[in-house]
Scaffold this motif. Structure first.
Motif, short mmCIF file in Angstrom:
data_model
loop_
_atom_site.label_atom_id
_atom_site.label_comp_id
_atom_site.label_asym_id
_atom_site.label_seq_id
_atom_site.Cartn_x
_atom_site.Cartn_y
_atom_site.Cartn_z
N HIS A 17 34.31 53.25 67.09
CA HIS A 17 35.16 54.46 67.48
C HIS A 17 36.49 53.85 67.79
N GLU A 18 37.40 54.39 67.44
CA GLU A 18 38.75 53.63 67.87
C GLU A 18 39.56 54.91 68.33
N GLY A 19 40.45 54.56 69.25
CA GLY A 19 41.44 55.37 70.09
C GLY A 19 41.88 54.69 71.13
N SER A 20 42.20 55.38 72.15
CA SER A 20 42.76 54.56 73.39
C SER A 20 41.64 53.75 74.11
N THR A 21 40.51 53.82 73.68
CA THR A 21 39.41 52.97 74.07
C THR A 21 38.47 52.59 72.45
#
Length: 77
Positions: A17-21
């Motif tokens: 998973h990629e995003g803010s974390t």
């Protein structure tokens, strides 16, 4: 983790998973230095990480649309 990813972008495992974390599967992360010969994980710990990854992948597959589930099944037969 991010520092390792940025300095070894060509070989570091892709995040789940990629995003803010960003989130990685532990099994893939610990296999990475093992493949390079720089780290060895206890077999029991590795098995737990592999099992956990498989459970998480199965749970994610259950969230797919019925059509995507059929396509996925046809790929893994």
């Amino acid at each position: 983790m991010r520092k390792l990813m940025l300095t070894n972008a060509a070989t570091f495992p892709l995040s789940a998973h990629e995003g803010s974390t960003a989130i990685w599967h532990l099994a893939e992360v610990v296999d990475w230095p093992k493949a390079k010969g720089t780290y060895e994980l206890e077999q029991a710990d590795h098995e737990i990480a592999q099992t956990t990854m498989q459970i998480n992948l199965i749970k994610e597959a259950q969230r797919l649309t019925p059509r995507a589930q059929r396509e996925l099944r046809s790929l893994v037969k």
